[in-house]
Design an enzyme around this catalytic site. Structure first.
Site, PDB file in Angstrom:
ATOM      1  N   LYS A  93       0.844  -1.191   0.000  1.00 16.10           N
ATOM      2  CA  LYS A  93       0.000   0.000   0.000  1.00 16.10           C
ATOM      3  C   LYS A  93       0.884   1.247   0.000  1.00 16.10           C
ATOM      4  O   LYS A  93       1.880   1.308   0.732  1.00 16.10           O
ATOM      5  CB  LYS A  93      -0.904  -0.042   1.235  1.00 16.10           C
ATOM      6  CG  LYS A  93      -2.085   0.911   1.216  1.00 16.10           C
ATOM      7  CD  LYS A  93      -3.027   0.619   2.385  1.00 16.10           C
ATOM      8  CE  LYS A  93      -4.242   1.542   2.367  1.00 16.10           C
ATOM      9  NZ  LYS A  93      -5.188   1.223   3.460  1.00 16.10           N
ATOM     10  N   SER A 168     -10.216   0.995   2.804  1.00 13.03           N
ATOM     11  CA  SER A 168      -9.322   1.819   2.017  1.00 13.03           C
ATOM     12  C   SER A 168      -8.274   1.033   1.228  1.00 13.03           C
ATOM     13  O   SER A 168      -7.626   1.591   0.333  1.00 13.03           O
ATOM     14  CB  SER A 168      -8.599   2.810   2.934  1.00 13.03           C
ATOM     15  OG  SER A 168      -7.744   2.145   3.851  1.00 13.03           O
ATOM     16  N   SER A 192     -10.698  -1.342   6.826  1.00 12.58           N
ATOM     17  CA  SER A 192     -10.014  -1.068   5.562  1.00 12.58           C
ATOM     18  C   SER A 192      -9.269  -2.250   4.963  1.00 12.58           C
ATOM     19  O   SER A 192      -8.859  -2.197   3.810  1.00 12.58           O
ATOM     20  CB  SER A 192      -9.027   0.092   5.739  1.00 12.58           C
ATOM     21  OG  SER A 192      -9.706   1.312   5.853  1.00 12.58           O
TER      22      SER A 192
END
Length: 494
Positions: A93, A168, A192
């Protein structure tokens, strides 16, 4: 390399890839090239494609792969055991900083900011031999359950390109589902990791707070955590072990570095006989769509057939109360941090970011910090009471079948209740059933696929364990995975 062989290679899990590396039938550089070919074929552009990545690290990854080729050749020669991720393509990420690369989190105020050091999870991926070949998208500041931003465009769900992969960690979920990574890092402050896992048919793990180190100062926020995503339960457990354990940069991190939450042998033969599993279909009054409810009930049925005892559980929660509790917390930590970081660039923020900051500030104005702690403690106590006498709790990941890929949901979200009648939720986060377990963040939670919804998007279930009992959630997850048949990941074309 043919398209067929590319698809076959990019479907490999970590254990299968390592076995082929060990035998010499496959080299890490060959797996990496297949992964790059898959990305070229299916990722597409930022407006209409899957668009899972902020950048591709082709040169660096190829150099790492050549080194892994040599290391595996040496291991075959001398019989040594290589590091657990040696030669495995891992997408990280973007918020997990990689020294010298961007650390923008999708924010205009952070354009041009570079990480001055590796994030602890990145450090551990590299130490374990993982090849970081790409970095994944997220919404701004990872503050939404959809994944789009002015900086990086729209990330779409490979199962249904009009749908969001969730957020997310949406880029991570889409990359895994489409075969563009073998493993991916994620984070979780209200779901997330688990929300994208649910919407993309992948596996995501929210470890107990402190098990996996984060980066200060927000690592001190007891709602949040970093963690692994993968396509199988065994890969997720292996990756969790790689990431876990105390790290000097995170005072709150605990445990022996590299200790896996469960043995691979136990995952191969999960024993459900006599396991007492609570079934919470609605977690109070979440309006769970009929297809999601049916898939969750089917999971409970296969566990019962395997010898588990399924016990219906009711919790005294409402979606309004969960929202009030979590946003009171955000109003004292995450919201002010976001407001400070984005000061002066408010006009460039995504609408969902502006709304999040405002919602958090409003909640903090209504509830004092000691009162917010009392709200947390009530949720924690009620969950502990409901789980007394149980080994784990089973509940859906999401209440709705899909989110629009470009949606902002500023006025809430329309859902469908179990009776099939429409329900309007005041806040779109109320469509996800994950945040109570960030309030109770010492509980390990594993999200695994439960089936496909009526709109063609995957659904998932959460397995919630008692504080720090990681082995149980992985064992139950492995039992579900062995009994719930899912289609192969979608064979997209660019």
């Amino acid at each position: 390399m043919t398209e067929t062989s590319t698809c076959e290679l990019t479907r490999l899990n970590t254990y299968a890839a390592r076995a082929l590396f060990r035998s010499g039938e496959l080299a890490p550089s060959e797996l990496l090239e297949a992964t790059f070919a898959r990305i070229a074929a299916v990722n597409g552009d930022r407006e209409t494609g899957v668009n899972a990545f902020t950048e591709i690290l082709a040169s660096e990854a190829r150099e790492q792969a050549r080194a892994a080729d040599t290391a595996w050749a040496d291991a075959r020669s001398d019989g040594s055991e290589p590091p657990p991720l040696l030669g495995i393509p891992v997408a990280t990420k973007e918020k997990h900083g990689l020294a010298g690369r961007s650390l923008e989190q999708g924010l205009a105020s952070q354009r041009g900011v570079l990480a001055d050091a590796d994030h602890p999870v990145v450090e551990r991926v590299l130490h374990a031999g993982g090849i970081i070949h790409a970095r994944t998208t997220s919404p701004e500041f990872s503050c939404a359950t959809v994944t789009h931003s002015p900086a990086w465009g729209i990330t779409r769900n490979p199962w249904h390109l009009a749908a969001s992969p969730g957020g997310s960690s949406g880029g991570a979920g889409s990359a895994l589902a489409a075969g563009m990574a073998t493993l991916a890092t994620a984070s979780d402050i209200a779901g997330s990791t688990r929300i994208p896992a649910g919407f993309t048919g992948t596996v995501g793990y929210k470890a107990p707070y402190g098990r996996i180190p984060g980066l200060p100062p927000l690592s001190a926020d007891w709602y949040r955590g970093d963690g692994p995503m993968a396509r199988t339960v065994a890969d997720t457990a292996l990756f969790a072990g790689v990431l876990s354990g105390h790290h000097a940069v995170d005072h709150g991190s605990v445990g022996v570095p590299g200790a896996a939450p469960i043995s691979s042998a136990r995952l191969r033969a999960p024993n459900m006989r006599g396991r007492r599993i609570g079934l919470a279909l609605t977690l109070g009054d979440y309006p769970v769509a009929p297809s999601i409810r049916a898939n969750t009930e089917r999971v409970a049925q296969v566990l019962e057939a395997a010898g588990a005892v399924i016990i219906p559980v009711e919790l005294p929660w409402t979606v309004e109360r969960i929202t009030a509790t979590t946003f009171a917390h955000f109003g004292y930590i995450l919201g002010p941090a976001m407001a400070k970081l984005t000061a002066g660039t408010e006009s460039e923020l995504a609408a969902y970011t502006t709304q999040f900051i405002a919602d958090a500030a409003r909640a903090a104005a209504d509830v004092s910090f000691p009162e917010s702690l009392a709200l947390d403690a009530a949720i924690q106590g009620e969950l502990a009471s409901a789980m007394t006498g149980l080994d784990a709790l089973l509940t859906p990941v999401q209440a709705v079948e899909m989110l629009d890929a470009a949606g902002n949901y500023l006025d809430g979200i329309d859902a469908v209740g179990p009776d099939g009648l429409p329900v309007h939720l005041a806040h779109y986060w109320e469509a996800h059933m994950t945040s109570p377990f960030n309030v109770a963040n010492r509980c390990p939670v594993l999200a695994v696929p439960s089936g496909i919804s009526s709109v063609g998007v995957p659904t998932g279930v959460q397995i919630v364990g008692h504080p720090w009992d990681e082995a149980t959630v992985f064992e139950i997850g492995a039992a579900i995975e062995a009994r719930i048949e899912m289609p192969d990941y979608p064979d997209l074309r660019a």
